[in-house]
Design a protein around this motif. Structure first.
Motif, short mmCIF file in Angstrom:
data_model
loop_
_atom_site.label_atom_id
_atom_site.label_comp_id
_atom_site.label_asym_id
_atom_site.label_seq_id
_atom_site.Cartn_x
_atom_site.Cartn_y
_atom_site.Cartn_z
N ILE A 73 1.92 6.37 11.51
CA ILE A 73 0.84 5.51 11.00
C ILE A 73 0.53 4.47 12.06
N ALA A 74 -0.60 4.61 12.72
CA ALA A 74 -1.04 3.66 13.73
C ALA A 74 -1.83 2.55 13.06
N ILE A 75 -1.40 1.30 13.25
CA ILE A 75 -2.14 0.14 12.74
C ILE A 75 -3.20 -0.22 13.77
N ILE A 76 -4.45 -0.24 13.33
CA ILE A 76 -5.55 -0.58 14.23
C ILE A 76 -6.14 -1.91 13.79
N GLU A 77 -6.54 -2.70 14.79
CA GLU A 77 -7.09 -4.03 14.54
C GLU A 77 -8.53 -4.07 15.00
N GLY A 78 -9.40 -4.68 14.15
CA GLY A 78 -10.82 -4.70 14.44
C GLY A 78 -11.39 -6.10 14.49
N PRO A 79 -12.71 -6.23 14.36
CA PRO A 79 -13.37 -7.54 14.44
C PRO A 79 -12.87 -8.48 13.35
N GLU A 80 -12.76 -9.77 13.72
CA GLU A 80 -12.37 -10.83 12.80
C GLU A 80 -11.06 -10.52 12.09
N GLU A 81 -10.11 -9.98 12.84
CA GLU A 81 -8.75 -9.72 12.35
C GLU A 81 -8.71 -8.71 11.20
N SER A 82 -9.74 -7.90 11.06
CA SER A 82 -9.68 -6.82 10.07
C SER A 82 -8.75 -5.72 10.59
N MET A 83 -8.13 -5.01 9.67
CA MET A 83 -7.13 -4.02 10.05
C MET A 83 -7.35 -2.73 9.27
N GLY A 84 -6.97 -1.61 9.89
CA GLY A 84 -7.05 -0.29 9.28
C GLY A 84 -5.91 0.57 9.79
N ILE A 85 -5.98 1.86 9.53
CA ILE A 85 -4.91 2.78 9.96
C ILE A 85 -5.51 4.08 10.48
N PRO A 115 8.79 9.81 13.20
CA PRO A 115 8.18 9.42 14.48
C PRO A 115 8.91 8.22 15.08
N THR A 116 8.82 8.14 16.40
CA THR A 116 9.50 7.08 17.14
C THR A 116 8.47 6.22 17.88
N ARG A 117 9.00 5.17 18.51
CA ARG A 117 8.14 4.30 19.31
C ARG A 117 7.57 5.03 20.51
N ILE A 118 8.33 5.96 21.09
CA ILE A 118 7.82 6.73 22.22
C ILE A 118 6.66 7.61 21.78
N ASP A 119 6.76 8.21 20.61
CA ASP A 119 5.64 9.00 20.10
C ASP A 119 4.39 8.13 19.96
N ALA A 120 4.57 6.91 19.45
CA ALA A 120 3.41 6.02 19.26
C ALA A 120 2.77 5.66 20.60
N ALA A 153 -2.94 -1.23 17.60
CA ALA A 153 -2.19 -2.47 17.64
C ALA A 153 -0.68 -2.24 17.49
N SER A 154 -0.27 -1.41 16.54
CA SER A 154 1.15 -1.16 16.31
C SER A 154 1.29 0.13 15.53
N TYR A 155 2.51 0.42 15.07
CA TYR A 155 2.70 1.66 14.33
C TYR A 155 3.76 1.45 13.25
N LEU A 156 3.75 2.36 12.26
CA LEU A 156 4.75 2.39 11.20
C LEU A 156 5.23 3.83 11.03
N ASP A 157 6.47 3.97 10.62
CA ASP A 157 6.98 5.30 10.30
C ASP A 157 7.16 5.49 8.79
N ASP A 158 6.70 4.49 8.02
CA ASP A 158 6.82 4.55 6.56
C ASP A 158 5.61 3.84 5.97
N PRO A 159 4.90 4.42 5.01
CA PRO A 159 3.70 3.79 4.47
C PRO A 159 3.97 2.64 3.50
N ARG A 160 5.21 2.41 3.11
CA ARG A 160 5.48 1.38 2.11
C ARG A 160 5.12 -0.03 2.56
N PRO A 161 5.30 -0.43 3.82
CA PRO A 161 4.91 -1.79 4.22
C PRO A 161 3.41 -2.02 4.32
#
Length: 412
Positions: A73-85, A115-120, A153-161
Motif C-alpha cells: 500500500i503506497a501512501i501518496i500525498e497531493g495538493p494541500e496535504e491531501s492523501m490517497g493510496i 512486502p518490504t521497504r526494498i519492494d516499496a 510518500a510512504s508505504y504500508l504492509d497492512d491496511p489497518r492503519p
C-alpha cells in the motif's frame, strides 16, 4: 540547453493534453489506461494492457475491503496535504520486481509474501511516473482537480492503519485489471484511491494555451492569472447560519444535559444571520427547507447595515434633582449645665459660652485689660502692643514682673 529542455517539457504537456487521434475527448479512464501502458513500456520495456477498469466510491471505513492481503500500500500525498493510496497486490508487485531484477517474467507468480521497504523503493518510481503522466494528460480538464498533484510518500504492509493516516471522507476508487508480458499471460491488479473532492484547482491549465507557440511573458502572465483564479475560486469559505445566541453563566452551562430546552425567541426563524470568519455579518436570512433538507434563504434588510459594527449598549444614569431640606438643628439651643473637666480634648469645657471671655478656662479671665505677667497687658479694644522681647531674655523694660526669678537647681 535550458530553453530546449523547457520546450521539450511544454511539448510533452501539449501532446498529453490534446484529444486522442480518433477525435474522442480525453477522459480520466483513458488517461489512466494510457499512463499505465506507456510507463511500463518506457521504464521496463514491459508490455502492459489494462483489461478492465472500474470506478466507484468508498468511505474510509470501506476502503480496506478493496485491498487484497499482502498488498503493498503506497501512501501518496497531493495538493494541500491531501492523501490517497495506490495498492499493488502480490501478483502485480511480483511482476514489477521480477522485471527489474532478472529482466524476464516467470511463468507464474511466486508465493505471496509480506512486502518490504526494498519492494516499496523499487516501485516508487513507477508509481510517480504513472501519476505524473495522468496529471499531464488531464491538465486541461476538470478531472485534474482530483487526479493531479499526487506523488509517492510512504508505504504500508497492512491496511489497518489507514483509518489513522487518511482523512475521514469519501474516496474515488479505481480498480484496474492489467495483463503483463507479450502474451499478457501474467495478470495483476492496481487499486488507486484519492479524495472525491480534489484540491488541485491550481494545477488546471487554460485550454489551448499549450498550442499558442513559444513561451512569452504575456503567455506566462496569462497562465499565472489563470492558475491564481482557479486557486482563489476553488478555495473553501465557511459560512455559519446563526439562529440565535444565548448567554448563560458557567454554572448553567455545566448543568446542561441531553433533553434540556434552551429558550429561543419566536421571531428567530425569520431573523437569521449569515456570518463569516470572526462573526462578521454578511447577510440576513430566514430558515426554511429545500427538498426535505434545512435551507437558508438570503434576504435584504435595507434598514440594517450589516457591514457597520453594532453600537455598544450603554446605560444613562440621570441623578435625581437636588432639593434643600430643613436643618435637623433648627430650633434647638446649646446644652446647659456644668462643664466637664479638661482632661479630655472632646470635653465641652473647650467650647466657650457667649460673653464669658475664655469660657470654661476658669480664673484666667478674659482679655479685657488684664495683665498676662511679663508679656505685658493689652486692651482688647485696641491694637496689640509690642511684646518687648530683648536678646537677653523674655523680660520687657519693666523688670517688675509677676514671675519670680529662677533658682539654680530648681530642675527647670
Amino acid at each position: 540547453m535550458t530553453e530546449e529542455r523547457l520546450q521539450t517539457v511544454m511539448r510533452r504537456k501539449a501532446e498529453a493534453g490534446r484529444p486522442a487521434s480518433d477525435g474522442s475527448p480525453i477522459t480520466a479512464e483513458r488517461a489512466i489506461v494510457q499512463a499505465i501502458s506507456k510507463v511500463a513500456q518506457d521504464m521496463f520495456q514491459l508490455p502492459a494492457q489494462v483489461m478492465n477498469v472500474t470506478e466507484g466510491r468508498r468511505t474510509l471505513a470501506d476502503l480496506p475491503e478493496a485491498i487484497e492481503p499482502f498488498s503493498l500500500i503506497a501512501i501518496i500525498e497531493g495538493p494541500e496535504e491531501s492523501m490517497g493510496i495506490v495498492a499493488l497486490p502480490p501478483e502485480t508487485l511480483s511482476v514489477l520486481i521480477e522485471v527489474q531484477t532478472t529482466g524476464n517474467l516467470a511463468k507464474g507468480p511466486g508465493q505471496p509474501r509480506k512486502p518490504t521497504r526494498i519492494d516499496a523503493s523499487m516501485v516508487a518510481d513507477f508509481i510517480d511516473a504513472t501519476l505524473g503522466l495522468i496529471e499531464e494528460t488531464l491538465v486541461e480538464t476538470e478531472a485534474v482537480v482530483w487526479a493531479g498533484g499526487f506523488r509517492y510518500a510512504s508505504y504500508l504492509d497492512d491496511p489497518r492503519p489507514l483509518g489513522l493516516l487518511l482523512e475521514d471522507m469519501g474516496y474515488r476508487l479505481w480498480q484496474l485489471e492489467v495483463g503483463f508480458g507479450h502474451g499478457f499471460e501474467r495478470k495483476g491488479q492496481i487499486v488507486w484511491a484519492v479524495p472525491v473532492n480534489g484540491r488541485g484547482h491550481s494545477l488546471r491549465r487554460m485550454p489551448g494555451l499549450a498550442e499558442a507557440g513559444p513561451i512569452t511573458p504575456d503567455r506566462e502572465a496569462a497562465e499565472w492569472a489563470h492558475r491564481m483564479e482557479n486557486s482563489v475560486m476553488g478555495a473553501q469559505a465557511q459560512l455559519d447560519a446563526v439562529l440565535h445566541r444565548v448567554t448563560l453563566p458557567l454554572a448553567a452551562v455545566m448543568g446542561l444535559r441531553a433533553g434540556m430546552d434552551i429558550p429561543i425567541p419566536s421571531d428567530a426563524l425569520e431573523n437569521l444571520t449569515v456570518e463569516g470568519v470572526g462573526r462578521r455579518k454578511l447577510s440576513a436570512a430566514r430558515l426554511g427547507q429545500h427538498r426535505g433538507l434545512r435551507a437558508v434563504r438570503l434576504v435584504e434588510h435595507e434598514e440594517v447595515d450589516l457591514q457597520a459594527p453594532p453600537e455598544p449598549k450603554s446605560r444613562r444614569v440621570v441623578p435625581p434633582p437636588f432639593e434643600a431640606g430643613s436643618s435637623p438643628f433648627a430650633g434647638k439651643s446649646a446644652p446647659g449645665g456644668p462643664r466637664a473637666p479638661l482632661d479630655r480634648i472632646d470635653s465641652p469645657a473647650y467650647d466657650p459660652e457667649p460673653g464669658s471671655g475664655l469660657g470654661g478656662l476658669g480664673g484666667l479671665g478674659g482679655f479685657d485689660g488684664g495683665d498676662l505677667g511679663g508679656l505685658g497687658g493689652f486692651d482688647a479694644g485696641g491694637d496689640l502692643p509690642p511684646l518687648g522681647l530683648t536678646l537677653d531674655g523674655f523680660g520687657a523694660d519693666d523688670t517688675a514682673g509677676d514671675l519670680p526669678p529662677l533658682k539654680i537647681g530648681s530642675g527647670f
